[in-house]
Design a protein around this motif. Structure first.
Motif, short mmCIF file in Angstrom:
data_model
loop_
_atom_site.label_atom_id
_atom_site.label_comp_id
_atom_site.label_asym_id
_atom_site.label_seq_id
_atom_site.Cartn_x
_atom_site.Cartn_y
_atom_site.Cartn_z
N MET A 41 31.63 57.40 38.62
CA MET A 41 32.32 57.24 37.34
C MET A 41 31.31 56.90 36.24
O MET A 41 30.49 56.01 36.41
CB MET A 41 33.37 56.13 37.44
CG MET A 41 34.00 55.75 36.11
SD MET A 41 35.05 54.29 36.20
CE MET A 41 36.37 54.91 37.23
N SER A 42 31.39 57.61 35.16
CA SER A 42 30.54 57.32 34.01
C SER A 42 31.21 56.28 33.13
O SER A 42 32.39 56.41 32.76
CB SER A 42 30.31 58.60 33.20
OG SER A 42 29.59 58.33 32.03
N VAL A 80 35.72 46.14 33.66
CA VAL A 80 36.12 44.78 33.27
C VAL A 80 35.91 43.85 34.45
O VAL A 80 36.48 44.07 35.54
CB VAL A 80 37.59 44.74 32.82
CG1 VAL A 80 37.98 43.33 32.39
CG2 VAL A 80 37.85 45.74 31.70
N PHE A 81 35.12 42.80 34.24
CA PHE A 81 34.91 41.78 35.26
C PHE A 81 35.69 40.53 34.87
O PHE A 81 35.35 39.86 33.89
CB PHE A 81 33.42 41.43 35.40
CG PHE A 81 33.18 40.27 36.34
CD1 PHE A 81 33.25 40.46 37.71
CD2 PHE A 81 32.89 39.01 35.85
CE1 PHE A 81 33.05 39.39 38.59
CE2 PHE A 81 32.68 37.94 36.71
CZ PHE A 81 32.76 38.13 38.08
N ARG A 103 28.22 48.80 40.39
CA ARG A 103 27.61 49.96 41.05
C ARG A 103 28.55 50.60 42.08
O ARG A 103 28.39 51.77 42.42
CB ARG A 103 26.28 49.56 41.69
CG ARG A 103 25.22 49.14 40.68
CD ARG A 103 23.87 48.95 41.31
NE ARG A 103 23.37 50.22 41.81
CZ ARG A 103 22.66 50.35 42.93
NH1 ARG A 103 22.39 49.28 43.68
NH2 ARG A 103 22.23 51.53 43.31
N GLU A 104 29.55 49.85 42.56
CA GLU A 104 30.57 50.49 43.40
C GLU A 104 31.25 51.61 42.62
O GLU A 104 31.65 52.62 43.21
CB GLU A 104 31.60 49.45 43.85
CG GLU A 104 31.09 48.45 44.88
CD GLU A 104 32.13 47.40 45.23
OE1 GLU A 104 33.33 47.60 44.89
OE2 GLU A 104 31.76 46.38 45.84
N HIS A 105 31.37 51.44 41.32
CA HIS A 105 32.01 52.46 40.47
C HIS A 105 31.03 53.50 39.99
O HIS A 105 31.31 54.70 40.05
CB HIS A 105 32.68 51.78 39.27
CG HIS A 105 33.94 51.06 39.60
ND1 HIS A 105 35.19 51.60 39.42
CD2 HIS A 105 34.15 49.82 40.12
CE1 HIS A 105 36.12 50.74 39.81
NE2 HIS A 105 35.50 49.65 40.23
N VAL A 106 29.88 53.07 39.49
CA VAL A 106 29.00 54.03 38.82
C VAL A 106 28.09 54.77 39.80
O VAL A 106 27.65 55.89 39.51
CB VAL A 106 28.15 53.35 37.72
CG1 VAL A 106 29.05 52.74 36.66
CG2 VAL A 106 27.21 52.30 38.30
N LEU A 165 39.85 51.05 30.21
CA LEU A 165 39.35 49.80 30.78
C LEU A 165 39.72 49.76 32.26
O LEU A 165 40.89 49.85 32.62
CB LEU A 165 39.94 48.60 30.05
CG LEU A 165 39.63 48.50 28.55
CD1 LEU A 165 40.37 47.33 27.92
CD2 LEU A 165 38.12 48.39 28.31
N VAL A 166 38.72 49.60 33.12
CA VAL A 166 38.90 49.61 34.57
C VAL A 166 38.48 48.25 35.12
O VAL A 166 37.31 47.88 35.05
CB VAL A 166 38.06 50.73 35.22
CG1 VAL A 166 38.25 50.72 36.74
CG2 VAL A 166 38.41 52.08 34.63
#
Length: 340
Positions: free
Chosen positions: A1-2, A106-107, A301-304, A138-139
């Motif tokens: 995901m970018s 979002v953290f 980094r799990e996402h990107v 927003l994720v």
């Protein structure tokens, strides 16, 4: 995901005496909390000069995250928004739009599931996106109560806190919630209280401790409404009655030193223990530990980059949402309020 940015989303806290009452009114708006209760809680903040440690600690955490992102070769700006005090989330989202951010991770500064710990942050995201035109995507990152970057700093903090004791009782604490709020566990079926118990088990296992307690703190509701128990101060009484000489408290429910930590533990629980002549030590929270900031980057980094998630338990840690859409129907819903 970018993605274009990372947003740290937190609870917020006053940064001076004049902020205290408006902040508490934001926190309790629509809940029917009597003014005298706000006055009582306000005194806790004023005891520390009207300043909650949370915003300063979050800014320090953001600097640690920026350093960890740079070390990992991840080029993302980091933004800061709060639910209840400045910088307010809606204002931060507006700033992100002005900067050209179209998609952000979002953290949330809460490791667990449940309504207040997870779903309410989803509601924050929905509210903030509704407040602006053409909002960014927003994720929200997943729950992380069983990540090594959360568990291992706590274990080391307990070792440090217990260094002056030959023998001690280890007690884990987390913010109490009404029993009714603990009745739905989301898609995994694990309740907030079960997740807290699992995090405590993981920290204790790292320490090689087999006997410990999980208790609760910071309840604020009317006495007729049942909340998770026992309360930490009541538990100090019970441990004294059993002849426990030394107590080490680990605030496993907290990322950083909220006012609830420095008041309920460092002040009230410590004073009760010392009134009995008990030794008392409180383990540090993990937020200032660089391993915690490194964990945030791993979650990013799990996402990107598709990095494999690191977990120390088999519990589900879903909780990932896009634009505040909840991860399951009826997940972590608050109970219906009774008519007054």
């Amino acid at each position: 995901m970018s993605v274009d940015a990372l947003l740290l989303l937190s609870f917020g806290g006053p940064e001076g005496p004049d902020d205290v009452r408006p902040f508490l009114e934001n926190v309790t708006r629509g809940r029917g909390v009597p003014p005298e209760r706000l006055d009582e809680v306000a005194q806790h903040y004023l005891h520390f000069g009207g300043v909650s440690p949370i915003n300063g600690l979050n800014r320090d955490l953001i600097e640690g995250i920026r350093a960890a992102l740079a070390a990992a070769g991840v080029d993302l700006p980091v933004y800061f928004g709060n639910r209840n005090w400045h910088p307010m989330l809606e204002d931060t989202v507006g700033e992100m739009i002005a900067d050209g951010v179209r998609r952000a991770l979002v953290f949330p500064t809460s490791a667990y599931g449940g309504y207040s710990a997870c779903r309410q942050y989803d509601e924050d995201i929905l509210r903030a996106r509704a407040a602006v035109a053409d909002p960014p995507e927003l994720v929200k990152l997943r729950q992380y109560f069983d990540h090594p970057g959360f568990v291992l700093p706590f274990a080391d903090a307990v070792r440090t806190a217990a260094a002056g004791f030959d023998d001690f009782r280890l007690v884990f604490t987390a913010h109490s919630i009404p029993n009714a709020f603990d009745a739905t566990g989301g898609p995994s079926g694990h309740l907030y209280s079960q997740q807290v118990a699992e995090a405590a088990r993981l920290v204790a296992a790292e320490l090689g401790v087999t006997e410990y307690d999980v208790v609760w703190q910071s309840r604020s509701g009317p006495p007729q409404v049942p909340w998770l128990e026992p309360d930490i101060v009541d538990h100090v009484d019970a441990l004294h009655a059993k002849g426990v000489a030394n107590l080490v408290v680990c605030p496993v429910g907290f990322v950083s030193d909220h006012l609830e930590v420095v008041w309920d533990l460092d002040t009230e629980a410590r004073e009760r223990a010392e009134s009995y002549g008990m030794g008392f030590a409180r383990a540090a929270t993990p937020g200032p530990d660089q391993r915690f900031a490194d964990m945030v980057v791993e979650l990013v980094r799990e996402h990107v980059d598709g990095v494999e998630p690191r977990k120390l338990s088999t519990f589900s840690t879903l909780g990932c949402t896009v634009n505040g859409e909840f991860c399951a129907v009826a997940c972590c819903e608050p109970p219906a309020r009774r008519p007054r």
